[in-house]
Write a protein that holds these residues in place. Structure first.
Motif, PDB file in Angstrom:
ATOM      1  N   LYS A 137      51.051   5.962  62.379  1.00  0.00           N
ATOM      2  CA  LYS A 137      50.152   6.791  61.386  1.00  0.00           C
ATOM      3  C   LYS A 137      49.052   6.545  61.551  1.00  0.00           C
ATOM      4  O   LYS A 137      47.977   7.305  61.529  1.00  0.00           O
ATOM      5  CB  LYS A 137      50.844   6.717  60.119  1.00  0.00           C
ATOM      6  N   ALA A 138      48.463   5.236  61.642  1.00  0.00           N
ATOM      7  CA  ALA A 138      47.192   4.493  61.593  1.00  0.00           C
ATOM      8  C   ALA A 138      46.539   5.287  62.815  1.00  0.00           C
ATOM      9  O   ALA A 138      45.270   5.698  62.718  1.00  0.00           O
ATOM     10  CB  ALA A 138      47.473   3.351  61.698  1.00  0.00           C
ATOM     11  N   LEU A 139      46.981   5.158  63.972  1.00  0.00           N
ATOM     12  CA  LEU A 139      46.541   5.946  65.166  1.00  0.00           C
ATOM     13  C   LEU A 139      46.270   7.175  65.037  1.00  0.00           C
ATOM     14  O   LEU A 139      45.233   7.982  65.368  1.00  0.00           O
ATOM     15  CB  LEU A 139      47.397   5.542  66.166  1.00  0.00           C
ATOM     16  N   ARG A 140      47.296   8.095  64.401  1.00  0.00           N
ATOM     17  CA  ARG A 140      47.081   9.466  64.001  1.00  0.00           C
ATOM     18  C   ARG A 140      45.918   9.784  63.106  1.00  0.00           C
ATOM     19  O   ARG A 140      45.049  10.761  63.183  1.00  0.00           O
ATOM     20  CB  ARG A 140      48.330  10.015  63.759  1.00  0.00           C
ATOM     21  N   LEU A 141      45.888   8.773  62.060  1.00  0.00           N
ATOM     22  CA  LEU A 141      44.723   9.008  61.236  1.00  0.00           C
ATOM     23  C   LEU A 141      43.244   8.790  61.959  1.00  0.00           C
ATOM     24  O   LEU A 141      42.368   9.485  61.629  1.00  0.00           O
ATOM     25  CB  LEU A 141      44.835   8.101  60.074  1.00  0.00           C
ATOM     26  N   GLU A 142      43.375   7.821  62.673  1.00  0.00           N
ATOM     27  CA  GLU A 142      42.072   7.588  63.553  1.00  0.00           C
ATOM     28  C   GLU A 142      41.767   8.863  64.424  1.00  0.00           C
ATOM     29  O   GLU A 142      40.642   9.017  64.596  1.00  0.00           O
ATOM     30  CB  GLU A 142      42.228   6.545  64.318  1.00  0.00           C
ATOM     31  N   ILE A 143      42.610   9.428  65.085  1.00  0.00           N
ATOM     32  CA  ILE A 143      42.447  10.620  65.845  1.00  0.00           C
ATOM     33  C   ILE A 143      41.935  11.536  64.795  1.00  0.00           C
ATOM     34  O   ILE A 143      41.136  12.313  65.557  1.00  0.00           O
ATOM     35  CB  ILE A 143      43.734  10.928  66.600  1.00  0.00           C
ATOM     36  N   GLN A 144      42.364  11.998  63.756  1.00  0.00           N
ATOM     37  CA  GLN A 144      41.916  13.056  62.927  1.00  0.00           C
ATOM     38  C   GLN A 144      40.545  12.652  62.638  1.00  0.00           C
ATOM     39  O   GLN A 144      39.745  13.555  62.588  1.00  0.00           O
ATOM     40  CB  GLN A 144      42.837  13.173  61.613  1.00  0.00           C
ATOM     41  N   ARG A 145      40.202  11.347  62.404  1.00  0.00           N
ATOM     42  CA  ARG A 145      38.684  11.104  62.202  1.00  0.00           C
ATOM     43  C   ARG A 145      37.616  11.385  63.404  1.00  0.00           C
ATOM     44  O   ARG A 145      36.974  12.024  63.174  1.00  0.00           O
ATOM     45  CB  ARG A 145      38.582   9.543  61.800  1.00  0.00           C
ATOM     46  N   LEU A 146      38.497  11.053  64.513  1.00  0.00           N
ATOM     47  CA  LEU A 146      37.538  11.245  66.016  1.00  0.00           C
ATOM     48  C   LEU A 146      37.448  12.795  65.899  1.00  0.00           C
ATOM     49  O   LEU A 146      36.598  13.342  66.641  1.00  0.00           O
ATOM     50  CB  LEU A 146      38.422  10.797  67.106  1.00  0.00           C
ATOM     51  N   LYS A 147      38.398  13.601  65.665  1.00  0.00           N
ATOM     52  CA  LYS A 147      38.311  15.062  65.724  1.00  0.00           C
ATOM     53  C   LYS A 147      37.162  15.640  64.972  1.00  0.00           C
ATOM     54  O   LYS A 147      36.527  16.566  65.439  1.00  0.00           O
ATOM     55  CB  LYS A 147      39.523  15.713  65.259  1.00  0.00           C
ATOM     56  N   LYS A 148      36.909  14.956  63.939  1.00  0.00           N
ATOM     57  CA  LYS A 148      35.709  15.511  63.062  1.00  0.00           C
ATOM     58  C   LYS A 148      34.335  15.478  63.850  1.00  0.00           C
ATOM     59  O   LYS A 148      33.445  16.013  63.215  1.00  0.00           O
ATOM     60  CB  LYS A 148      35.500  14.968  61.743  1.00  0.00           C
ATOM     61  N   LEU A 149      34.341  14.341  65.013  1.00  0.00           N
ATOM     62  CA  LEU A 149      33.021  14.170  65.490  1.00  0.00           C
ATOM     63  C   LEU A 149      32.682  15.569  66.393  1.00  0.00           C
ATOM     64  O   LEU A 149      31.532  15.776  66.634  1.00  0.00           O
ATOM     65  CB  LEU A 149      33.069  13.044  66.485  1.00  0.00           C
ATOM     66  N   GLU A 150      33.683  16.379  66.667  1.00  0.00           N
ATOM     67  CA  GLU A 150      33.610  17.639  67.517  1.00  0.00           C
ATOM     68  C   GLU A 150      32.863  17.431  68.647  1.00  0.00           C
ATOM     69  O   GLU A 150      32.188  18.407  69.423  1.00  0.00           O
ATOM     70  CB  GLU A 150      33.113  18.829  66.280  1.00  0.00           C
ATOM     71  N   GLN A 151      32.878  16.332  69.323  1.00  0.00           N
ATOM     72  CA  GLN A 151      32.403  16.237  70.776  1.00  0.00           C
ATOM     73  C   GLN A 151      33.275  16.142  71.824  1.00  0.00           C
ATOM     74  O   GLN A 151      32.720  16.416  73.133  1.00  0.00           O
ATOM     75  CB  GLN A 151      31.762  14.673  70.796  1.00  0.00           C
TER      76      GLN A 151
END
Length: 273
Positions: A137-151
């Motif tokens: 779940k920690a990895l999935r939360l980090e992935i959600q954070r990275l998605k917000k970069l929109e790069q």
């Protein structure tokens, strides 16, 4: 006159010499065994100390990343939602009940969104989140954070949770994942990243693949401090690190970690394809 030495006395002398020889060999082998034991204990002590230092460093790095994330979220998200709530309340016209009711409903939705964002943000506080919610779940939360970069686009597949993983190793593994993603963001020019987390035959496998520009394997020879850091951390948690990269065809990094110390411990290695 020389005394004649009997055959029995020769046997006694020979036996004495053999005893001295075997006793000397016994003392020598005992000394060597003790020396190897001391070397092993010193090496184990050194590895434990190095592991503790790496664990502390990983915790500090995660906290630093978390603080940067919180700062960005407060500025880009929570602050804007709070400002919208304030504007809605300041422009509320009670004499027009229809418009007031509509604006109140909008304000309620913004408050719910704010509460949800605050709860989501609280999950990313410190390294305790990995112990509380687990590595997956920690990895999935980090992935959600990275998605917000929109790069780039980033996706996850694999297990929902991992059991039998040592908490300290999970922290180091999580930090390795962050470091891999940071390297991708900085250097790969990738358009898509895929993360796979699986558990099979008591082995945890974490794979991060990107479709970026890749790199020349020669760059690893003493120049990639980030990759050297990954290798060192992989060795400390007794995992197998594989880095496969081809110029213009992306990079795949795999980490295989035995769970519960049951599976054999593979050697740390780096390979290319």
């Amino acid at each position: 006159m020389f005394k004649y030495i009997s055959e029995a006395e020769w046997y006694l002398i020979g036996a004495s010499l053999l005893f001295v020889l075997f006793f000397s060999l016994f003392i020598y082998f005992l000394y060597r065994i003790k020396e190897k034991q001391n070397n092993f204990l010193n090496k184990e002590k050194s590895l434990k100390s190095q592991f503790s230092e790496t664990l502390l460093q990983s915790q500090l790095e995660i906290k630093e990343e978390t603080l940067q994330h919180i700062s960005q979220e407060l500025h880009d998200n929570l602050g804007q939602v709070a400002s919208l709530i304030k504007i809605h309340l300041n422009t509320l016209q009670l004499h027009d009940t229809a418009k007031a009711a509509e604006k109140i409903d909008d304000t309620k939705e913004l408050v719910r969104q704010l509460i949800f964002d605050i709860k989501s943000l609280s999950l990313s506080l410190g390294t305790n989140k990995i112990q509380q919610i687990g590595l997956a779940k920690a990895l999935r939360l980090e992935i959600q954070r990275l998605k917000k970069l929109e790069q780039f686009t980033i996706s996850y597949s694999g297990v929902e949770e991992v059991s039998g993983l040592n908490a300290d190793k999970a922290i180091i593994l999580y930090r390795m994942f962050q470091e891999i993603c940071n390297n991708i963001i900085k250097h790969s020019k990738a358009k898509h990243i895929h993360v796979l987390l699986t558990v099979s035959n008591n082995l945890l496998t974490l794979v991060v693949h990107d479709d970026g520009i890749g790199f020349d394997p020669a760059l690893l020879e003493g120049n990639g401090s980030g990759l050297d850091n990954l290798r060192n951390r992989a060795q400390l948690i007794k995992s197998n690190l594989t880095i496969a990269s081809t110029p213009d065809k992306g990079t795949t990094i795999s980490i295989i970690l035995p769970l519960n110390h049951v599976a054999p411990e593979p050697d740390n290695k780096v390979s290319f394809s």
